[in-house]
Design a protein around this motif. Sequence first.
Motif, PDB file in Angstrom:
ATOM      1  N   HIS A   1      33.600  54.382  62.533  1.00  0.00           N
ATOM      2  CA  HIS A   1      34.824  53.783  62.889  1.00  0.00           C
ATOM      3  C   HIS A   1      36.511  54.497  63.841  1.00  0.00           C
ATOM      4  CE1 HIS A   1      37.452  50.278  64.921  1.00  0.00           C
ATOM      5  NE2 HIS A   1      38.263  50.779  63.499  1.00  0.00           N
TER       6      HIS A   1
ATOM      7  N   HIS B   1      38.023  56.228  67.635  1.00  0.00           N
ATOM      8  CA  HIS B   1      39.561  55.824  67.865  1.00  0.00           C
ATOM      9  C   HIS B   1      39.777  57.593  67.322  1.00  0.00           C
ATOM     10  CE1 HIS B   1      40.695  52.083  66.905  1.00  0.00           C
ATOM     11  NE2 HIS B   1      40.096  51.880  65.731  1.00  0.00           N
TER      12      HIS B   1
ATOM     13  N   GLU C   1      40.500  49.208  70.544  1.00  0.00           N
ATOM     14  CA  GLU C   1      39.437  49.093  69.295  1.00  0.00           C
ATOM     15  C   GLU C   1      38.356  48.336  70.084  1.00  0.00           C
ATOM     16  OE1 GLU C   1      39.641  48.280  66.146  1.00  0.00           O
ATOM     17  OE2 GLU C   1      41.454  48.810  66.329  1.00  0.00           O
TER      18      GLU C   1
ATOM     19  N   SER D   1      36.324  52.627  69.061  1.00  0.00           N
ATOM     20  CA  SER D   1      35.850  52.357  68.028  1.00  0.00           C
ATOM     21  C   SER D   1      34.458  51.817  67.624  1.00  0.00           C
ATOM     22  CB  SER D   1      37.508  52.261  66.784  1.00  0.00           C
ATOM     23  OG  SER D   1      37.693  50.916  67.304  1.00  0.00           O
TER      24      SER D   1
HETATM   25 ZN   LIG Z   1      40.473  50.029  64.592  1.00  0.00          ZN
END
Ligand SMILES: [Zn+2]
Length: 572
Positions: A362, A366, A390, A393
């Motif tokens: 994740h 980013h 998001e 990610s």
């Molecule tokens: Zn995140």
Amino acid sequence: MTTLITDFVPAEIDATTWDNLQPYYQQLLDRELKCAGCLEQLILDRSELDAAADEAYCNLYIAMTCDTEDESIKAAFLAFVEHIEPELKKVRFELDKKIVKCEHVKHLDQDRFGVLLRNWSADVDIFRDENVPLQTEDTKLGTEYAELCGSMMVEFDGEERTMPQMGVYQLEQDRERREASWRAVAERRLEDRDKIDSMFDNMVKIRHQIALNAGFDNYMEYAFAEKHRFDYTPDDCTAFHDAIEQTCMPIVRKLEEERKSALGIDSLMPWDIAVDPHGHAPLKPFDTADELIEKSSTLFHKMDEGLGEMFDSMRDGGYSLDLDSRKGKAPGGYQACRDRQRIPFIFMNAAGLPRDLDTMIHEAGHAFHSMLCKDEDLVWYRSSPIEFAEVASMSMESMAYPFLGEFYNEEETTRAIRKHLEGIVNTLPWVATIDAFQHWIYTNPQHTREERTAHWLLLSDRFGGREGFGGGVCWDGLDMEREAVWHRQLHPFQVPFYYVEYGIAQLGALQMWMHYRKDPKAALDAYKNGLSLGGSKPLPELFSGAGLKFDFTADMVASLMTTVQEELDNHA
Ligand SMILES: [Zn+2]
């Protein structure tokens, strides 16, 4: 694209003191703006100054989380928060005003500066002097709430334990121990139920007043402006809640039925929802942080050579990864970017758990985002709104499925994928619950505590998921516990209205995954293209840049949930 360059801020500036920063900010405030070109140069110079200050903060934050026991680092961090941040907030607001009210602003290229000016104009429009003390009061209450929750301890298994420590008992196979630990936690929370409700009553009052002062009818409208939600409305969110109820909840109920029969029990109780229903021991994807790094590198190289190289640049290029768990390190995981050097940093406490692998993948998403837009001149465009950040990610989590063999055997891979899919299905209804609850709270600001509880129960009947609501889990004899479940969700207390973003991003991530399954190369090209835009475009354009629709209507949710259900069946 601007052709201007900036050397306004010396490379060696020590931006950890206000004395060093202040003269530069003052120069910007005093600067005469004769034309649109002057204004553009001001924005660019300011970008570099903001980046220098933000990087100083970021470095202090990283240092503190990596070593919480060093008092001098902690003192330096707190000094920044207490003395420099308030000054920055003030002076940046003055600059926002100077820029959006400048007569030359209309001559700036809207395609280039539109998003920035839209955000700053909104901030200037809603600002009211009389709201400053109210906002301070609201923040203080939020801190009190966090302190109260952080201080909760439970005596269990012969020792005083924190709430996070109590969570591990929910994974144990012994059902009586799960029940006993669940009840111990719930009982402890109920002791402070009145206190938390009173705090929240005050927060609602303060927030409503803030909204009225700023000329809005209620805090929901204020929050949409403050959060720069220009590309969707409260009604869109309400339709999203309904869509989740219609298309996600049937899957949740089916999963609950399967869980119940796998566990061989008559009623699924709240303490039966986290344990592995087949009695498997927890997965163990790796042992050491070095192993995590090497295997992740292989995973990303197999997925895409470019992403693999980006990951290696973090591994090899100085201080970018701090992953192992050790004494004195702060809990949790995050990705942060040093805004001036434009180098990302990933922090976590890897203990060999599946959760740690999820965090790695994740946060790497980013970090790829930060690296892909690092050539953007304007610091504000080197990050994007959460609704899209998001996607970067969360997409990685699903696109990594075919490569989990680096960490698991075949049977374990199936389990890991299934667990991840179940997580998605269970999280969306919880997002809807928390979001719908806040919509009601702030559009009914005069409500009583009893009415609030009643509305919470109504929502918990409609939506289920993560906390075991929505019909499949039996709460008989647990009325008080059920009424207070929302007290442990920090967002309504500390960051009101911040939550639906995760749901919106999840829909983008699921779309990306569907594209990836059809054509991995095309999907990854689109992924990189979208991420390279940073935050320079409005949300619908960021999504379309990545080949996705900015769409959370019932049709979209339904089609994505159909695929999720198929994949769950494939990984049974
Ligand atoms: Zn995140």
